[in-house]
Design a protein around this motif. Structure first.
Motif, PDB file in Angstrom:
ATOM      1  N   HIS A   1       0.839  -1.202   0.000  1.00 56.29           N
ATOM      2  CA  HIS A   1       0.000   0.000   0.000  1.00 56.29           C
ATOM      3  C   HIS A   1       0.870   1.247   0.000  1.00 56.29           C
ATOM      4  CE1 HIS A   1      -4.226  -1.121   0.232  1.00 56.29           C
ATOM      5  NE2 HIS A   1      -3.926  -2.095   1.076  1.00 56.29           N
ATOM      6  N   ALA A   2       1.886   1.273   0.862  1.00 50.00           N
ATOM      7  CA  ALA A   2       2.763   2.437   0.950  1.00 50.00           C
ATOM      8  C   ALA A   2       3.524   2.639  -0.360  1.00 50.00           C
ATOM      9  CB  ALA A   2       3.733   2.279   2.114  1.00 50.00           C
ATOM     10  N   LEU A   3       4.031   1.565  -0.920  1.00 53.84           N
ATOM     11  CA  LEU A   3       4.740   1.655  -2.202  1.00 53.84           C
ATOM     12  C   LEU A   3       3.824   2.191  -3.298  1.00 53.84           C
ATOM     13  CD1 LEU A   3       6.838  -1.642  -2.199  1.00 53.84           C
ATOM     14  CD2 LEU A   3       7.742   0.646  -2.664  1.00 53.84           C
ATOM     15  N   GLY A   4       2.605   1.692  -3.333  1.00 54.12           N
ATOM     16  CA  GLY A   4       1.659   2.137  -4.356  1.00 54.12           C
ATOM     17  C   GLY A   4       1.305   3.598  -4.214  1.00 54.12           C
ATOM     18  N   ASP A   5       1.138   4.058  -2.971  1.00 54.06           N
ATOM     19  CA  ASP A   5       0.811   5.464  -2.761  1.00 54.06           C
ATOM     20  C   ASP A   5       1.973   6.367  -3.152  1.00 54.06           C
ATOM     21  OD1 ASP A   5      -1.732   4.883  -1.894  1.00 54.06           O
ATOM     22  OD2 ASP A   5      -1.216   4.906   0.233  1.00 54.06           O
ATOM     23  N   VAL A   6       3.198   5.951  -2.873  1.00 51.97           N
ATOM     24  CA  VAL A   6       4.367   6.732  -3.278  1.00 51.97           C
ATOM     25  C   VAL A   6       4.477   6.755  -4.804  1.00 51.97           C
ATOM     26  CG1 VAL A   6       6.900   6.803  -3.237  1.00 51.97           C
ATOM     27  CG2 VAL A   6       5.617   6.393  -1.125  1.00 51.97           C
ATOM     28  N   ASP A   7       4.200   5.641  -5.445  1.00 54.82           N
ATOM     29  CA  ASP A   7       4.218   5.575  -6.906  1.00 54.82           C
ATOM     30  C   ASP A   7       3.154   6.505  -7.497  1.00 54.82           C
ATOM     31  OD1 ASP A   7       4.872   4.704  -9.495  1.00 54.82           O
ATOM     32  OD2 ASP A   7       3.467   3.027  -9.389  1.00 54.82           O
ATOM     33  N   GLU A   8       1.958   6.490  -6.908  1.00 53.78           N
ATOM     34  CA  GLU A   8       0.885   7.368  -7.383  1.00 53.78           C
ATOM     35  C   GLU A   8       1.276   8.833  -7.194  1.00 53.78           C
ATOM     36  OE1 GLU A   8      -3.843   8.352  -6.534  1.00 53.78           O
ATOM     37  OE2 GLU A   8      -2.929   6.562  -5.631  1.00 53.78           O
ATOM     38  N   LEU A   9       1.912   9.137  -6.071  1.00 55.13           N
ATOM     39  CA  LEU A   9       2.372  10.500  -5.812  1.00 55.13           C
ATOM     40  C   LEU A   9       3.375  10.947  -6.868  1.00 55.13           C
ATOM     41  CD1 LEU A   9       2.782  13.061  -4.150  1.00 55.13           C
ATOM     42  CD2 LEU A   9       4.271  11.732  -2.619  1.00 55.13           C
ATOM     43  N   ASN A  10       4.311  10.076  -7.205  1.00 56.47           N
ATOM     44  CA  ASN A  10       5.298  10.424  -8.220  1.00 56.47           C
ATOM     45  C   ASN A  10       4.631  10.648  -9.578  1.00 56.47           C
ATOM     46  OD1 ASN A  10       7.899  10.995  -9.057  1.00 56.47           O
ATOM     47  ND2 ASN A  10       8.768   9.118  -8.244  1.00 56.47           N
ATOM     48  N   SER A  11       3.616   9.850  -9.873  1.00 58.10           N
ATOM     49  CA  SER A  11       2.881  10.028 -11.129  1.00 58.10           C
ATOM     50  C   SER A  11       2.113  11.344 -11.138  1.00 58.10           C
ATOM     51  CB  SER A  11       1.915   8.855 -11.342  1.00 58.10           C
ATOM     52  OG  SER A  11       2.619   7.636 -11.462  1.00 58.10           O
ATOM     53  N   ALA A  12       1.530  11.710  -9.980  1.00 60.10           N
ATOM     54  CA  ALA A  12       0.825  12.991  -9.884  1.00 60.10           C
ATOM     55  C   ALA A  12       1.790  14.153 -10.104  1.00 60.10           C
ATOM     56  CB  ALA A  12       0.136  13.117  -8.523  1.00 60.10           C
ATOM     57  N   LEU A  13       3.008  14.018  -9.593  1.00 63.40           N
ATOM     58  CA  LEU A  13       4.009  15.049  -9.824  1.00 63.40           C
ATOM     59  C   LEU A  13       4.426  15.102 -11.294  1.00 63.40           C
ATOM     60  CD1 LEU A  13       6.305  14.709  -6.684  1.00 63.40           C
ATOM     61  CD2 LEU A  13       4.533  16.420  -7.131  1.00 63.40           C
ATOM     62  N   GLY A  14       4.483  13.932 -11.940  1.00 68.14           N
ATOM     63  CA  GLY A  14       4.782  13.900 -13.365  1.00 68.14           C
ATOM     64  C   GLY A  14       3.746  14.653 -14.166  1.00 68.14           C
ATOM     65  N   LEU A  15       2.472  14.522 -13.774  1.00 69.60           N
ATOM     66  CA  LEU A  15       1.407  15.261 -14.456  1.00 69.60           C
ATOM     67  C   LEU A  15       1.565  16.764 -14.216  1.00 69.60           C
ATOM     68  CD1 LEU A  15      -1.174  15.196 -16.127  1.00 69.60           C
ATOM     69  CD2 LEU A  15      -2.456  14.827 -14.010  1.00 69.60           C
ATOM     70  N   LEU A  16       1.858  17.142 -12.975  1.00 70.31           N
ATOM     71  CA  LEU A  16       2.084  18.551 -12.673  1.00 70.31           C
ATOM     72  C   LEU A  16       3.255  19.102 -13.490  1.00 70.31           C
ATOM     73  CD1 LEU A  16       1.763  21.172 -11.070  1.00 70.31           C
ATOM     74  CD2 LEU A  16       2.963  20.070  -9.159  1.00 70.31           C
TER      75      LEU A  16
END
Length: 203
Positions: free
Chosen positions: A34-49
């Motif tokens: 879960h923690a790994l997935g949330d960090v991955d999602e966060l990095n993807s959100a930053l990629g979109l930004l």
């Protein structure tokens, strides 16, 4: 980090398990995953930004954050490792001080919106908060270093501040935060009591 992927469709996860970087296999609903997935999602959100037009300094800082989030994810993927260093947390503290210095004090809670880049920063902020909660939950079950939790906490604060910076520099309503229309703000507009300030509720 051990071996690198040479193929994507391995089919080894069809039984509902996944492999950590140390070779151990755990269930896909394990708190560490879960923690790994949330960090991955966060990095993807930053990629979109980062796909938005951004001030050069902000872009540079966010790209560095993406690299540090890979270190954080690597630390989560290798139990007992220490890949995210304390100076990464210090860098976020310095960035917070840098950007806060250019902003006026908040008069009220603000809404997560404004120009598109600021709205995307707010989305990333909420994912950072969720990732922090996941890391805290994992730390109740397993021994973790302090840096991952601290980094995510500071990063969510930085993204809130950057949303304000981007709204001041972006299209639409430059120089203005989108304030929550509370009764207190309405009273001020009508000549009521003075505000005692507000914020995003972060800590």
């Amino acid at each position: 980090m051990g071996h690198r992927l040479t193929q994507i469709a391995t089919r080894t996860g069809d039984d509902g398990s996944t492999g950590l970087a140390d070779g151990r296999r755990v269930a896909k609903d394990h708190l560490r995953i879960h923690a790994l997935g949330d960090v991955d999602e966060l990095n993807s959100a930053l990629g979109l930004l980062l796909s938005e037009p951004l001030p050069g300094r902000v872009q540079q800082q966010l790209v560095e954050v993406q690299h540090q989030l890979f270190n954080l994810g690597g630390e989560l993927a290798i139990p007992g490792s220490s890949l995210l260093q304390a100076d990464a947390v210090i860098a976020l503290d310095l960035a917070l001080a840098e950007h806060n210095a250019s902003l006026p004090p908040l008069k009220e809670f603000i809404l997560p919106g404004g120009c598109r880049a600021a709205a995307l920063a707010h989305v990333a902020r909420t994912v950072a908060r969720r990732a922090e909660r996941s890391v805290v939950a994992l730390a109740h079950m397993e021994v973790l270093n302090d840096a991952p939790r601290q980094y995510l906490n500071r990063l969510s604060d930085l993204l809130f501040v950057l949303a304000r910076v981007l709204n001041r520099q972006g299209a639409g309503a430059p120089g203005r935060d989108v304030y929550w229309q509370s009764q207190r703000l309405a009273a001020e507009a009508g000549g009521g009591a003075d505000s005692d300030g507000g914020g995003d509720g972060g800590d």
